[in-house]
Design an enzyme around this catalytic site. Sequence first.
Site, PDB file in Angstrom:
ATOM      1  N   GLU A  21       0.814  -1.207   0.000  1.00 27.67           N
ATOM      2  CA  GLU A  21       0.000   0.000   0.000  1.00 27.67           C
ATOM      3  C   GLU A  21       0.857   1.272   0.000  1.00 27.67           C
ATOM      4  O   GLU A  21       0.535   2.243  -0.649  1.00 27.67           O
ATOM      5  CB  GLU A  21      -0.933  -0.012   1.220  1.00 27.67           C
ATOM      6  N   ASP A  22       1.944   1.248   0.761  1.00 27.31           N
ATOM      7  CA  ASP A  22       2.664   2.502   1.019  1.00 27.31           C
ATOM      8  C   ASP A  22       4.033   2.635   0.362  1.00 27.31           C
ATOM      9  O   ASP A  22       4.688   3.658   0.511  1.00 27.31           O
ATOM     10  CB  ASP A  22       2.869   2.682   2.536  1.00 27.31           C
TER      11      ASP A  22
END
Length: 482
Positions: free
Chosen positions: A63-64
């Site tokens: 996600e990051d």
Amino acid sequence: MTNKNDSERVKKAVKIATKAHEGQFRKTGEPYIVHPLAVKKILEEWGMDEDTIVAGILHDTVEDTELTLDDIKKEFGESVAFLVDGVTKLSTARNGMRDIDTYLPATKDNFLRLMIALGDDIRVLIIKLADRLHNLRTLSALPPDKQKKIAKESLEVFAPLADRLNMGLLRTEMSDLAFKYVNPRRFEELKSMIDKYNRSAEKSLKKIEDEISAALKKEKIKFTVSGRVKSVYSLHKKLAKHDQNINEIYDLIALRIIVDDITDCYLTLGVIHSLYTPMGGRIKDYIAKPKLNGYQSLHTTVITKDKRIVEFQIRTKEMHEYAERGLAASFYYNEQKVTENYKKGKIEHLPTNLLWIRDLQTTAARLREGKKVDLKKLKLNLFADKIFVYTPKGDIIDLPAGSLPLDFAYRLHSEIGDHVVGVKINGKMSNLNKKLEQGDIVEILTSKNQTPKSSWLDKIITPHARQKLLHRLHKNGADGRA
Ligand code: MN
């Protein structure tokens, strides 16, 4: 960053995650990697298997960071990639709702449904719970509105989930951490109430412990005894049930006795009752009849010689392990005993309604032995009293088990409920008396000309639908149109 006991795979995951999160910082000011490493540690404490720990270390990378699911699959295999993907989906689905002010309680159900839909592998939820626990532990770094929101969601969604999995330690820590932010004044008030009570009871508790110990030794029962402190949040909930009357709370002080086997549990109960007067109606045999989440113990409340009310909880080591760590303990046990009993399928502390945990254990064992496993089979069965059915468009609707098509229709909308003329279940015409089953696809047929019938009252089991229908029948009657 890594421990010397870590496997090469775990070390590699730490290295890759550290590099991926480089330059990112948490709200606390620390490097971001502190968070995944804390999640790693929690999962280790819970005794989770290596794949889960590796996935926990990597849970925020897709996600990051630049890291992709393919990278993870290449480095760590299918199973880890599956877990990371599940955790990522859970959090991105939530991000979509982040800006809605009315995040709760409307989305509470949605979120649960989401978890059911995405959480094909229970370990996804366990990683999510570890993630949430660390975020709660470090919640003070966030702005107050976010604190409240996360705390509230933890109380309403995550702590009950932990309870459903019988992860008692987690449930307690989570709900107390969260309650502190949701209602700080009440938290402090109750906390000092509990402290005060414990201090005042300390001496007599010691005496009771000595009396019990002497009596159990005489009976040659092997045991350990310890006091358990009631959590703030559970006291809060209990007080609400009892009109805030603290004199009706009988388990403010409790002693926990852990013995070797079930026979000793009942013997110990007898010893306690021969020493003190049991209170009527307060003996609970959760060994013969476990709680829904699998919790087992004997509970009894007694009045001691100096007129104290004390609750005793008596259980075996295995029951204790399971009460504190729940589902996670079953992974742990599995690791401990790919053994005689286990192979024979004898896990006595699992009630039938939790047999799905045994399936899970079997699957986990196969995974560990490097055998192929159909992950689709790891379906959740967390909500035994609920069924999940689908609209033709794929929305998931949860209903109490035994619900009928009209319950479903009124759940969608009262306009739909009022105009039902028929129902198709899994594409076939059916009738309104047909009980819906787990996973059914339900299509409601309506007509503008239809009006609600009082005979429908027999074709409804949910209070919600009943109320809607009664309301409409009454209105139509009063209007003279019925
Ligand atoms: Mn995280």
